[in-house]
Design a protein around this motif. Structure first.
Motif, PDB file in Angstrom:
ATOM      1  N   ARG A  49      27.086  12.850 -18.643  1.00  0.00           N
ATOM      2  CA  ARG A  49      25.883  12.437 -17.927  1.00  0.00           C
ATOM      3  C   ARG A  49      26.012  12.582 -16.398  1.00  0.00           C
ATOM      4  N   ASP A  50      27.244  12.823 -15.934  1.00  0.00           N
ATOM      5  CA  ASP A  50      27.436  12.966 -14.487  1.00  0.00           C
ATOM      6  C   ASP A  50      27.356  14.427 -14.029  1.00  0.00           C
ATOM      7  N   LEU A  51      27.237  15.330 -14.989  1.00  0.00           N
ATOM      8  CA  LEU A  51      27.139  16.748 -14.610  1.00  0.00           C
ATOM      9  C   LEU A  51      25.749  17.011 -14.018  1.00  0.00           C
ATOM     10  N   PRO A  52      25.603  18.076 -13.203  1.00  0.00           N
ATOM     11  CA  PRO A  52      24.268  18.418 -12.693  1.00  0.00           C
ATOM     12  C   PRO A  52      23.284  18.552 -13.858  1.00  0.00           C
ATOM     13  N   THR A  53      22.015  18.194 -13.639  1.00  0.00           N
ATOM     14  CA  THR A  53      21.068  18.057 -14.767  1.00  0.00           C
ATOM     15  C   THR A  53      20.858  19.360 -15.543  1.00  0.00           C
ATOM     16  N   PHE A  54      21.031  20.527 -14.889  1.00  0.00           N
ATOM     17  CA  PHE A  54      20.810  21.751 -15.677  1.00  0.00           C
ATOM     18  C   PHE A  54      21.848  21.906 -16.786  1.00  0.00           C
ATOM     19  N   CYS A  55      22.957  21.153 -16.712  1.00  0.00           N
ATOM     20  CA  CYS A  55      23.965  21.200 -17.784  1.00  0.00           C
ATOM     21  C   CYS A  55      23.482  20.475 -19.034  1.00  0.00           C
ATOM     22  N   ARG A  56      22.354  19.769 -18.941  1.00  0.00           N
ATOM     23  CA  ARG A  56      21.833  19.061 -20.114  1.00  0.00           C
ATOM     24  C   ARG A  56      21.063  19.996 -21.038  1.00  0.00           C
ATOM     25  N   LYS A  57      20.748  21.184 -20.534  1.00  0.00           N
ATOM     26  CA  LYS A  57      19.995  22.118 -21.375  1.00  0.00           C
ATOM     27  C   LYS A  57      20.924  22.697 -22.444  1.00  0.00           C
ATOM     28  N   LEU A  58      20.348  22.972 -23.609  1.00  0.00           N
ATOM     29  CA  LEU A  58      21.162  23.541 -24.692  1.00  0.00           C
ATOM     30  C   LEU A  58      21.552  24.985 -24.391  1.00  0.00           C
ATOM     31  N   ASP A  59      20.747  25.615 -23.522  1.00  0.00           N
ATOM     32  CA  ASP A  59      20.956  27.027 -23.216  1.00  0.00           C
ATOM     33  C   ASP A  59      21.999  27.194 -22.107  1.00  0.00           C
ATOM     34  N   ILE A  60      23.187  27.694 -22.481  1.00  0.00           N
ATOM     35  CA  ILE A  60      24.210  27.861 -21.434  1.00  0.00           C
ATOM     36  C   ILE A  60      23.971  29.133 -20.620  1.00  0.00           C
ATOM     37  N   GLU A  61      22.886  29.840 -20.942  1.00  0.00           N
ATOM     38  CA  GLU A  61      22.497  31.009 -20.143  1.00  0.00           C
ATOM     39  C   GLU A  61      21.378  30.625 -19.174  1.00  0.00           C
ATOM     40  N   ASP A  62      21.114  29.323 -19.006  1.00  0.00           N
ATOM     41  CA  ASP A  62      20.023  28.849 -18.149  1.00  0.00           C
ATOM     42  C   ASP A  62      20.081  29.506 -16.762  1.00  0.00           C
ATOM     43  N   SER A  63      18.926  29.971 -16.268  1.00  0.00           N
ATOM     44  CA  SER A  63      18.940  30.778 -15.040  1.00  0.00           C
ATOM     45  C   SER A  63      19.320  29.946 -13.807  1.00  0.00           C
ATOM     46  N   SER A  64      18.903  28.650 -13.739  1.00  0.00           N
ATOM     47  CA  SER A  64      19.284  27.835 -12.564  1.00  0.00           C
ATOM     48  C   SER A  64      20.789  27.636 -12.545  1.00  0.00           C
ATOM     49  N   MET A  65      21.349  27.374 -13.727  1.00  0.00           N
ATOM     50  CA  MET A  65      22.798  27.148 -13.796  1.00  0.00           C
ATOM     51  C   MET A  65      23.545  28.416 -13.355  1.00  0.00           C
ATOM     52  N   LYS A  66      23.077  29.554 -13.845  1.00  0.00           N
ATOM     53  CA  LYS A  66      23.754  30.816 -13.502  1.00  0.00           C
ATOM     54  C   LYS A  66      23.674  31.090 -11.996  1.00  0.00           C
ATOM     55  N   LEU A  67      22.488  30.792 -11.426  1.00  0.00           N
ATOM     56  CA  LEU A  67      22.302  31.039  -9.991  1.00  0.00           C
ATOM     57  C   LEU A  67      23.250  30.163  -9.167  1.00  0.00           C
ATOM     58  N   VAL A  68      23.324  28.879  -9.523  1.00  0.00           N
ATOM     59  CA  VAL A  68      24.154  27.948  -8.757  1.00  0.00           C
ATOM     60  C   VAL A  68      25.651  28.334  -8.880  1.00  0.00           C
ATOM     61  N   VAL A  69      26.066  28.702 -10.074  1.00  0.00           N
ATOM     62  CA  VAL A  69      27.471  29.101 -10.258  1.00  0.00           C
ATOM     63  C   VAL A  69      27.761  30.365  -9.439  1.00  0.00           C
ATOM     64  N   LYS A  70      26.819  31.306  -9.494  1.00  0.00           N
ATOM     65  CA  LYS A  70      27.014  32.577  -8.767  1.00  0.00           C
ATOM     66  C   LYS A  70      27.162  32.319  -7.262  1.00  0.00           C
ATOM     67  N   GLN A  71      26.257  31.478  -6.706  1.00  0.00           N
ATOM     68  CA  GLN A  71      26.309  31.216  -5.259  1.00  0.00           C
ATOM     69  C   GLN A  71      27.594  30.469  -4.908  1.00  0.00           C
ATOM     70  N   THR A  72      28.014  29.565  -5.782  1.00  0.00           N
ATOM     71  CA  THR A  72      29.210  28.770  -5.494  1.00  0.00           C
ATOM     72  C   THR A  72      30.443  29.654  -5.476  1.00  0.00           C
ATOM     73  N   ARG A  73      30.571  30.513  -6.466  1.00  0.00           N
ATOM     74  CA  ARG A  73      31.758  31.383  -6.513  1.00  0.00           C
ATOM     75  C   ARG A  73      31.745  32.356  -5.323  1.00  0.00           C
ATOM     76  N   LYS A  74      30.544  32.775  -4.914  1.00  0.00           N
ATOM     77  CA  LYS A  74      30.449  33.693  -3.766  1.00  0.00           C
ATOM     78  C   LYS A  74      30.850  33.004  -2.461  1.00  0.00           C
ATOM     79  N   SER A  75      30.580  31.684  -2.386  1.00  0.00           N
ATOM     80  CA  SER A  75      30.940  30.936  -1.157  1.00  0.00           C
ATOM     81  C   SER A  75      32.419  31.104  -0.836  1.00  0.00           C
ATOM     82  N   LEU A  76      33.230  31.270  -1.887  1.00  0.00           N
ATOM     83  CA  LEU A  76      34.684  31.346  -1.672  1.00  0.00           C
ATOM     84  C   LEU A  76      35.132  32.723  -1.189  1.00  0.00           C
ATOM     85  N   GLN A  77      34.202  33.685  -1.148  1.00  0.00           N
ATOM     86  CA  GLN A  77      34.585  35.023  -0.664  1.00  0.00           C
ATOM     87  C   GLN A  77      34.385  35.181   0.843  1.00  0.00           C
TER      88      GLN A  77
END
Ligand code: UDX
Length: 462
Positions: free
Chosen positions: A191-219
């Motif tokens: 329940r403490d994960l960001p709310t888009f993690c509550r969706k059954l779809d692990i291909e959710d577009s908001s989740m993918k966008l946030v992960v993509k931007q986060t991993r890019k921040s480290l470059q």
């Protein structure tokens, strides 16, 4: 095309580029002001829409006079000026509209800049700035305005999925511990994960966008976070295993206040960066209240509430033993055909003896007012930091983004508040307000004030 930045005798020129939202602008302008005080030439790249509001509600001319090397430039955010920009508009249209248009405009500003830009400090959510910086040969530092803990959770989402800990299997599973975020194994639940993690779809577009931007921040060449080692040391060490050049430069509002007060004295008139008209009348109302007797209630700059939720919160506040100062942002109550507007007027009328309602408050001043004893907050990262520095305990009612992680850390790790996540019931509101403001007042006041003291020690050292 690479511009000549060699053997310069001028101050280095930094371009600061936030995601066009209040919470992001707030901390990034503060970072820009700190750099201007340190002698850098500054360009703050704002969206046309937000700049119009900034000029309308703040004294920008005085700002320019005070910081002669600080200029604002504006570009489109991809939407017409009269678009309401409500809810998660930026997530909905990020890749289709915003990214394309902003990327082109950023490139244009950089190519035409005189003197040339020596370094970009880009909002870590705007990963495309890295592509432009690389193309033009300009060093880039990313700045994430959200909390380091949440940054680390966002980064770990692919590992959580890989380990089969996502998706969540129904509501009975919400208190299950997530074991694949290093450093948070003992307290982070589903329940403490960001709310888009509550969706059954692990291909959710908001989740993918946030992960993509986060991993890019480290470059980027480096990553800056709005925190202090004292607050987030263990998680910063985890992030450094992925990117060694991570700098904790916050809390920025406190860093800036410390420097300005040292230079000009405590009574110095600080600039606000607000995109709404501030109602200062609440300070006069607070002046008439006893010390630590009022709970401040505000849910930041994006969150909306339904009419039912607002009424439930309001009854909880009214039935508690405490007075309240409540912020209801214009157009933030979702009801049927104008019902939102009516409810605000109705509550205002009925609250006269117990509370005060405004559309937008001078939040930092409010939190530092002696009459304030608690903060009922959505746990946006700026609000959380402002509360910590002011030594004010929190009741947490997180809504989205980093807020669910933040509220868990506030309540379970730092123990400076209570978490009301996933609930909106007047009885629980009443109980939590009484706990923080009356029944367990000294316990929470002590932990919050100790945390503020620790934090201030570090601010003096940076
Ligand atoms: C959201 C996120 O949750 C946040 O963590 C992220 O970095 C940006 O997006 P937001 O809803 O804007 O942010 O909340 P928060 O980060 O708390 O920022 C709100 C800002 O507005 C604070 O600096 C606060 O002082 C200010 N504010 C809020 C006012 O000045 N007056 C008000 O009445 C309410």
């Amino acid at each position: 095309m690479e511009q000549d930045r060699s053997s310069q005798s001028r101050p280095p020129h930094v371009l600061v580029f936030p995601l066009p939202l209040q919470g992001h602008i707030n901390s990034m302008i503060k970072l820009a002001e700190l750099l201007a005080i340190a002698g850098f030439k500054l360009t703050f790249l704002n969206s046309h829409h937000n700049h119009e509001r900034l000029v309308k509600f703040n004294n920008i001319a005085a700002h320019s006079e005070r910081y002669p090397g600080f200029q604002f430039k504006t570009i489109t955010d991809g939407l017409p000026l009269n678009h309401p920009r409500s809810g998660s508009w930026f997530l909905d249209m990020f890749e289709d509209t915003m990214e394309l248009k902003m990327k082109e405009s950023l490139r244009e500003v950089l190519v035409n800049s005189s003197p040339p830009v020596d370094c970009i400090i880009g909002d870590g959510f705007l990963g495309f700035a890295l592509d432009v910086a690389k193309e033009l040969g300009i060093p880039i530092i990313f700045f994430r305005t959200s909390s380091p803990c949440c940054f680390w959770v966002y980064h770990s989402i692919p590992d959580i999925i890989q380990a089969g800990e996502l998706p969540i299997n129904g509501s009975e599973d919400m208190d299950r511990l997530i074991t694949t975020v290093p450093g948070m194994e003992t307290y982070l639940r589903c329940r403490d994960l960001p709310t888009f993690c509550r969706k059954l779809d692990i291909e959710d577009s908001s989740m993918k966008l946030v992960v993509k931007q986060t991993r890019k921040s480290l470059q980027a060449d480096a990553l800056i976070l709005n925190t202090a080692e004292e607050l987030d040391g263990p998680i910063l060490s985890q992030i450094r295993t992925k990117c060694p050049r991570v700098y904790a430069v916050g809390p920025l509002h406190a860093q800036l206040n410390t420097r300005l007060n040292a230079k000009h004295g405590e009574s110095y008139d600080h600039f606000s960066n607000t995109l709404w008209e501030v109602d200062k009348s609440c300070i006069f109302w607070l002046n008439k209240q006893p010390n630590r007797s009022v709970i401040y209630v505000s849910f930041g700059s994006i969150t909306s509430t339904s009419r039912e939720q607002l009424v439930e919160l309001w009854y909880g506040l009214l039935n508690s033993k405490t007075k309240f100062l409540l912020v209801v942002r214009p157009n933030s109550v979702i009801g049927k055909d104008g019902e939102g507007e009516d409810v605000e007027m109705e509550l205002m009328e009925k609250s006269k003896d117990r509370g005060y309602i405004v559309n937008w408050a001078p939040q930092e001043a409010v939190l530092n007012h002696p009459a304030i004893g608690g903060f009922f907050t959505h746990n946006g990262w700026n609000s959380t930091l402002e509360s910590i520095v002011a030594g004010v305990p929190m009741i947490c009612w997180p809504q989205f983004a980093d807020q669910h992680v933040n509220s868990r850390v506030v309540s379970e790790v730092w123990k400076i508040g209570l978490d009301m996540k996933d609930v909106c019931d007047s009885k629980i509101v009443e109980k939590m307000v009484n706990d923080v403001m009356v029944d367990r007042k000294e316990e929470f006041a002590k932990s919050a004030s100790e945390m503020a003291k620790e934090d201030k020690k570090e601010i003096k050292m940076v």
